[in-house]
Design a protein around this motif. Structure first.
Motif, mmCIF file in Angstrom:
data_model
loop_
_atom_site.group_PDB
_atom_site.id
_atom_site.type_symbol
_atom_site.label_atom_id
_atom_site.label_comp_id
_atom_site.label_asym_id
_atom_site.label_seq_id
_atom_site.Cartn_x
_atom_site.Cartn_y
_atom_site.Cartn_z
ATOM 1 N N GLY A 141 -56.104 -25.997 -21.243
ATOM 2 C CA GLY A 141 -55.841 -24.591 -21.519
ATOM 3 C C GLY A 141 -56.615 -24.011 -22.684
ATOM 4 O O GLY A 141 -56.411 -22.863 -23.044
ATOM 5 N N GLU A 142 -57.496 -24.790 -23.303
ATOM 6 C CA GLU A 142 -58.292 -24.313 -24.427
ATOM 7 C C GLU A 142 -59.747 -24.164 -24.010
ATOM 8 O O GLU A 142 -60.277 -25.001 -23.280
ATOM 9 C CB GLU A 142 -58.204 -25.288 -25.599
ATOM 10 C CG GLU A 142 -56.811 -25.392 -26.182
ATOM 11 C CD GLU A 142 -56.757 -26.328 -27.378
ATOM 12 O OE1 GLU A 142 -57.816 -26.584 -27.994
ATOM 13 O OE2 GLU A 142 -55.664 -26.802 -27.685
ATOM 14 N N LYS A 143 -60.390 -23.109 -24.511
ATOM 15 C CA LYS A 143 -61.802 -22.888 -24.198
ATOM 16 C C LYS A 143 -62.676 -23.954 -24.870
ATOM 17 O O LYS A 143 -62.398 -24.371 -25.990
ATOM 18 C CB LYS A 143 -62.253 -21.500 -24.653
ATOM 19 C CG LYS A 143 -61.735 -20.388 -23.774
ATOM 20 C CD LYS A 143 -62.384 -19.079 -24.170
ATOM 21 C CE LYS A 143 -62.045 -17.998 -23.169
ATOM 22 N NZ LYS A 143 -62.800 -16.774 -23.446
ATOM 23 N N GLN A 144 -63.728 -24.353 -24.153
ATOM 24 C CA GLN A 144 -64.623 -25.406 -24.624
ATOM 25 C C GLN A 144 -66.061 -24.911 -24.707
ATOM 26 O O GLN A 144 -66.453 -23.974 -24.014
ATOM 27 C CB GLN A 144 -64.589 -26.596 -23.649
ATOM 28 C CG GLN A 144 -63.235 -27.190 -23.406
ATOM 29 C CD GLN A 144 -62.676 -27.893 -24.616
ATOM 30 O OE1 GLN A 144 -63.406 -28.450 -25.418
ATOM 31 N NE2 GLN A 144 -61.357 -27.852 -24.772
ATOM 32 N N TYR A 145 -66.846 -25.585 -25.533
ATOM 33 C CA TYR A 145 -68.308 -25.472 -25.531
ATOM 34 C C TYR A 145 -68.778 -26.700 -24.762
ATOM 35 O O TYR A 145 -68.548 -27.827 -25.182
ATOM 36 C CB TYR A 145 -68.850 -25.480 -26.967
ATOM 37 C CG TYR A 145 -68.428 -24.250 -27.736
ATOM 38 C CD1 TYR A 145 -69.213 -23.110 -27.728
ATOM 39 C CD2 TYR A 145 -67.234 -24.226 -28.451
ATOM 40 C CE1 TYR A 145 -68.827 -21.964 -28.421
ATOM 41 C CE2 TYR A 145 -66.841 -23.095 -29.142
ATOM 42 C CZ TYR A 145 -67.643 -21.971 -29.122
ATOM 43 O OH TYR A 145 -67.246 -20.847 -29.801
ATOM 44 N N TRP A 146 -69.426 -26.476 -23.613
ATOM 45 C CA TRP A 146 -69.709 -27.555 -22.666
ATOM 46 C C TRP A 146 -71.197 -27.886 -22.630
ATOM 47 O O TRP A 146 -72.023 -27.023 -22.353
ATOM 48 C CB TRP A 146 -69.233 -27.129 -21.285
ATOM 49 C CG TRP A 146 -69.350 -28.136 -20.186
ATOM 50 C CD1 TRP A 146 -69.555 -29.483 -20.288
ATOM 51 C CD2 TRP A 146 -69.250 -27.863 -18.793
ATOM 52 N NE1 TRP A 146 -69.570 -30.065 -19.052
ATOM 53 C CE2 TRP A 146 -69.385 -29.087 -18.103
ATOM 54 C CE3 TRP A 146 -69.044 -26.700 -18.055
ATOM 55 C CZ2 TRP A 146 -69.350 -29.176 -16.717
ATOM 56 C CZ3 TRP A 146 -69.002 -26.797 -16.679
ATOM 57 C CH2 TRP A 146 -69.149 -28.020 -16.026
ATOM 58 N N CYS A 147 -71.516 -29.151 -22.841
ATOM 59 C CA CYS A 147 -72.871 -29.676 -22.696
ATOM 60 C C CYS A 147 -72.898 -30.427 -21.360
ATOM 61 O O CYS A 147 -72.392 -31.537 -21.240
ATOM 62 C CB CYS A 147 -73.204 -30.599 -23.863
ATOM 63 S SG CYS A 147 -74.918 -31.147 -23.880
ATOM 64 N N TYR A 148 -73.473 -29.779 -20.350
ATOM 65 C CA TYR A 148 -73.392 -30.201 -18.950
ATOM 66 C C TYR A 148 -74.718 -30.837 -18.537
ATOM 67 O O TYR A 148 -75.696 -30.151 -18.310
ATOM 68 C CB TYR A 148 -73.083 -28.956 -18.115
ATOM 69 C CG TYR A 148 -72.822 -29.113 -16.640
ATOM 70 C CD1 TYR A 148 -72.710 -30.342 -16.028
ATOM 71 C CD2 TYR A 148 -72.664 -27.977 -15.852
ATOM 72 C CE1 TYR A 148 -72.451 -30.441 -14.668
ATOM 73 C CE2 TYR A 148 -72.407 -28.066 -14.493
ATOM 74 C CZ TYR A 148 -72.304 -29.300 -13.915
ATOM 75 O OH TYR A 148 -72.039 -29.388 -12.562
ATOM 76 N N ASP A 149 -74.753 -32.153 -18.464
ATOM 77 C CA ASP A 149 -75.973 -32.892 -18.104
ATOM 78 C C ASP A 149 -76.114 -32.914 -16.587
ATOM 79 O O ASP A 149 -75.281 -33.483 -15.888
ATOM 80 C CB ASP A 149 -75.906 -34.310 -18.662
ATOM 81 C CG ASP A 149 -77.205 -35.053 -18.553
ATOM 82 O OD1 ASP A 149 -78.054 -34.691 -17.708
ATOM 83 O OD2 ASP A 149 -77.387 -36.025 -19.312
ATOM 84 N N PHE A 150 -77.175 -32.274 -16.088
ATOM 85 C CA PHE A 150 -77.414 -32.183 -14.647
ATOM 86 C C PHE A 150 -78.109 -33.415 -14.065
ATOM 87 O O PHE A 150 -78.253 -33.505 -12.851
ATOM 88 C CB PHE A 150 -78.271 -30.949 -14.347
ATOM 89 C CG PHE A 150 -77.516 -29.791 -13.789
ATOM 90 C CD1 PHE A 150 -76.298 -29.404 -14.294
ATOM 91 C CD2 PHE A 150 -78.044 -29.049 -12.749
ATOM 92 C CE1 PHE A 150 -75.607 -28.314 -13.788
ATOM 93 C CE2 PHE A 150 -77.371 -27.956 -12.229
ATOM 94 C CZ PHE A 150 -76.158 -27.597 -12.759
ATOM 95 N N ALA A 151 -78.576 -34.331 -14.914
ATOM 96 C CA ALA A 151 -79.233 -35.528 -14.374
ATOM 97 C C ALA A 151 -78.241 -36.222 -13.444
ATOM 98 O O ALA A 151 -77.101 -36.450 -13.798
ATOM 99 C CB ALA A 151 -79.657 -36.464 -15.501
#
Length: 131
Positions: free
Chosen positions: A48-58
Motif C-alpha cells: 500500500g505504499e508508493k515505491q521508486y522502482w528499478c525494473y531490470d528488463f534483462a
C-alpha cells in the motif's frame, strides 16, 4: 535498513535503501497473465505504499499487446517513479522518446546502466521528500 522481498516463478523483487528492485529469474515472455502476476506481486511487496522502482528488463523476451495494455492500465499503482534498465541504447532511446510524447502520470525513464537508474530514482526521491 528494511529489506522486503518476494518472488514467483519468473521474477524476484526486493526493497533496499528505499528502492524497489526487480530482475527476471529466467527468460520470460510478457504475456498478460505474467504481467498480472508481476503487478500483483509488486503490489503485495509495496504493502500500500508508493515505491521508486528499478525494473531490470534483462530476461524479458517480449511483451504482447494485451500485456502492454494491462500494464498501462493497472501497473501505475503504488509507484512514485520507475527506472527501466535496458540492454540496448536504441531501445532506451525509443522508450524515452515514447514516454516524453505520452507524458505518463508515473515518471518512467530508460537506462542502460543500473547505477544511472538508481541515481535518477534517488534524485526524484530527494525532490519529492523536500515537497
Amino acid at each position: 535498513m528494511v529489506i522486503k522481498d518476494g518472488e514467483n516463478d519468473f521474477i524476484k523483487f526486493w526493497i533496499e535503501d528505499d528502492i524497489l528492485y526487480s530482475e527476471f529469474k529466467k527468460p520470460t515472455i510478457g504475456t498478460k497473465e505474467n504481467l498480472k502476476a508481476l503487478i500483483d506481486l509488486r503490489h503485495q511487496i509495496s504493502a500500500g505504499e508508493k515505491q521508486y522502482w528499478c525494473y531490470d528488463f534483462a530476461g524479458i523476451q517480449s511483451y504482447d499487446k494485451d500485456a502492454r495494455d494491462y500494464a498501462d492500465k493497472n501497473g501505475q499503482e503504488y509507484l512514485h517513479a520507475c527506472a527501466v534498465i535496458l540492454n540496448s541504447h536504441i531501445t532506451k532511446f525509443i522508450l524515452n522518446t515514447f514516454m516524453r510524447l505520452k507524458n505518463p502520470v508515473v515518471p518512467l525513464k530508460g537506462f542502460t546502466k543500473k547505477s544511472e537508474a538508481v541515481k535518477w530514482l534517488n534524485e526524484l526521491k530527494r525532490k519529492n521528500d523536500q515537497i
